[in-house]
Scaffold this motif. Structure first.
Motif, short mmCIF file in Angstrom:
data_model
loop_
_atom_site.label_atom_id
_atom_site.label_comp_id
_atom_site.label_asym_id
_atom_site.label_seq_id
_atom_site.Cartn_x
_atom_site.Cartn_y
_atom_site.Cartn_z
N VAL A 18 0.60 -1.36 0.03
CA VAL A 18 0.13 0.00 -0.11
C VAL A 18 0.71 1.27 -0.10
O VAL A 18 0.48 2.19 -0.75
N SER A 19 1.89 1.12 0.72
CA SER A 19 2.78 2.29 0.60
C SER A 19 3.65 2.69 -0.57
O SER A 19 3.55 3.79 -1.14
N ARG A 20 3.72 1.45 -1.35
CA ARG A 20 4.37 1.67 -2.76
C ARG A 20 3.42 2.16 -3.68
O ARG A 20 3.77 2.88 -4.57
N LEU A 21 2.09 1.77 -3.57
CA LEU A 21 0.91 2.19 -4.40
C LEU A 21 0.76 3.71 -4.10
O LEU A 21 0.43 4.59 -4.91
N ARG A 22 0.84 3.93 -3.11
CA ARG A 22 0.83 5.42 -2.59
C ARG A 22 1.61 6.47 -3.30
O ARG A 22 1.26 7.31 -3.79
N ILE A 74 -8.43 7.60 -4.72
CA ILE A 74 -7.75 8.35 -3.80
C ILE A 74 -7.44 7.58 -2.32
O ILE A 74 -7.03 8.40 -1.46
N GLU A 75 -7.83 6.46 -2.17
CA GLU A 75 -7.82 5.74 -0.88
C GLU A 75 -6.50 5.68 -0.55
O GLU A 75 -6.36 5.89 0.97
N THR A 76 -5.56 5.42 -1.01
CA THR A 76 -4.02 5.30 -0.79
C THR A 76 -3.60 6.77 -0.04
O THR A 76 -2.65 6.80 0.57
N LEU A 77 -4.15 7.87 -0.60
CA LEU A 77 -3.68 9.04 0.08
C LEU A 77 -4.49 9.32 1.16
O LEU A 77 -3.91 10.47 1.86
N LYS A 78 -5.44 8.73 1.58
CA LYS A 78 -6.25 9.29 2.87
C LYS A 78 -5.16 8.66 4.00
O LYS A 78 -5.21 7.48 4.14
N PRO A 79 -4.96 9.34 4.97
CA PRO A 79 -4.44 8.88 6.21
C PRO A 79 -5.08 7.91 6.96
O PRO A 79 -4.61 7.11 7.96
N ILE A 86 -3.55 -3.22 6.99
CA ILE A 86 -3.69 -4.89 6.63
C ILE A 86 -2.28 -5.19 6.00
O ILE A 86 -1.53 -6.03 6.50
N ALA A 87 -1.53 -4.36 5.24
CA ALA A 87 -0.27 -4.40 4.64
C ALA A 87 0.59 -4.44 5.83
O ALA A 87 1.79 -4.97 5.74
N ASP A 92 1.81 -11.24 2.89
CA ASP A 92 1.16 -11.66 1.79
C ASP A 92 -0.06 -10.65 1.45
O ASP A 92 -1.25 -11.19 1.36
N THR A 93 0.32 -9.27 1.46
CA THR A 93 -0.73 -8.36 0.95
C THR A 93 -0.29 -7.83 -0.24
O THR A 93 0.86 -7.18 -0.58
N TRP A 94 -1.23 -7.65 -1.26
CA TRP A 94 -0.93 -7.07 -2.75
C TRP A 94 -2.06 -5.86 -2.57
O TRP A 94 -3.12 -6.04 -2.15
N ALA A 95 -1.51 -4.75 -3.37
CA ALA A 95 -2.48 -3.54 -3.57
C ALA A 95 -2.52 -3.03 -5.02
O ALA A 95 -1.12 -2.78 -5.50
N PHE A 96 -3.59 -2.82 -5.59
CA PHE A 96 -3.82 -2.49 -6.96
C PHE A 96 -4.68 -1.26 -7.08
O PHE A 96 -5.88 -1.26 -6.25
N GLN A 97 -4.45 -0.37 -7.78
CA GLN A 97 -5.28 0.87 -8.09
C GLN A 97 -6.28 0.34 -8.93
O GLN A 97 -6.15 -0.32 -10.10
#
Length: 258
Positions: A18-22, A74-79, A86-87, A92-97
């Motif tokens: 999630v941090s990388r996606l952000r 914009i979910e990843t941008l919201k604090p 979860i991540a 073993d967590t993956w995150a995709f836009q």
């Protein structure tokens, strides 16, 4: 026992999906995202004000199950986003836009990986007949089935309207069963407004999924981590000190000690 660990765990500053996606989402933004309380100096890892940082308490627990997050624009941008939590906990967590018109090849590759048994976590009343399931298979170690696949929970992380759009307009998800959850308590999420107590946040849903898959310790760790994050976030918003010996902290310390 001490109220906080003497030193942060080795993974406290580790970047996750999630941090990388952000970071990718920020790089693509034409203007900065301004969050509530933007004047606060935030820790880049836990997203809390630096004086309320909880990175030293972050638990990370091996799991049999995995989590795939499809995230709203914009979910990843919201604090206040809890997919991040979860991540933090589940390796073993993956995150995709999510996009209606494009699907990332890495997402399709993950869903096709033979080690995983993907299922979409969503209210079953929205699923077509025959897709809804009430539970996932237990871990292979518990059944003695060495060939058993690992559950991969697909969570639609966004507002309720965004999640419904993701569910309706993602044909590549139609191949997978839809897991419905029926929690016995109301949501504890208080960082954003919700008109319905039965609308659980993403971290709460993931903890329920992990427990059902047999990852009980990871479920407890995520649940405790969510409560500590929420307590510190509300403390930042209200500009009130947070007691480090509160029940939510003591519960997390117990998970860390276990």
């Amino acid at each position: 026992m001490p109220l906080t660990p003497a030193t942060p765990p080795a993974h406290a500053g580790h970047e996750h999906a999630v941090s990388r996606l952000r970071a990718t989402r920020l790089a693509a933004s034409s203007k900065p995202f301004v969050a509530r309380g933007a004047n606060a100096q935030r820790c880049p890892r836990c997203r809390l004000a630096t004086h309320l940082c909880i990175c030293a308490l972050r638990p990370q627990v091996p799991t049999h199950a995995g989590v795939c997050l499809l995230m709203g624009d914009i979910e990843t941008l919201k604090p206040s986003n809890t997919g991040w939590l979860i991540a933090d906990v589940v390796p073993d967590t993956w995150a995709f836009q999510w996009s209606r018109t494009e699907v990332e090849p890495d997402l399709l590759a993950l869903l096709a990986d033979p080690q995983w048994a993907p299922c979409v976590v969503f209210p079953p009343e929205y699923a077509k007949p025959g897709r809804a399931v009430a539970e996932v298979l237990p871990p292979a170690a518990a059944t003695g089935d060495a060939t058993g696949k690992r559950p991969l929970f697909i969570l639609l992380d966004g507002t309720w309207s965004e999640a419904r759009k993701m569910f309706r307009k993602s044909p590549y998800l139609d191949l997978f069963p839809v897991l419905g959850l029926h929690p016995e308590t109301a949501s504890r999420y208080r960082l954003r407004r919700s008109a319905q107590d039965h609308h659980f946040c993403t971290a709460e849903v993931a903890a329920l999924c992990l427990a059902q898959a047999g990852d009980v310790r990871a479920a407890d760790a995520l649940d405790a981590w969510f409560d500590v994050f929420s307590a510190h976030y509300l403390s930042m918003r209200r500009q009130q000190p947070v007691p480090l010996d509160s029940p939510v902290h003591q519960r997390l310390y117990g998970v860390l000690a276990g």
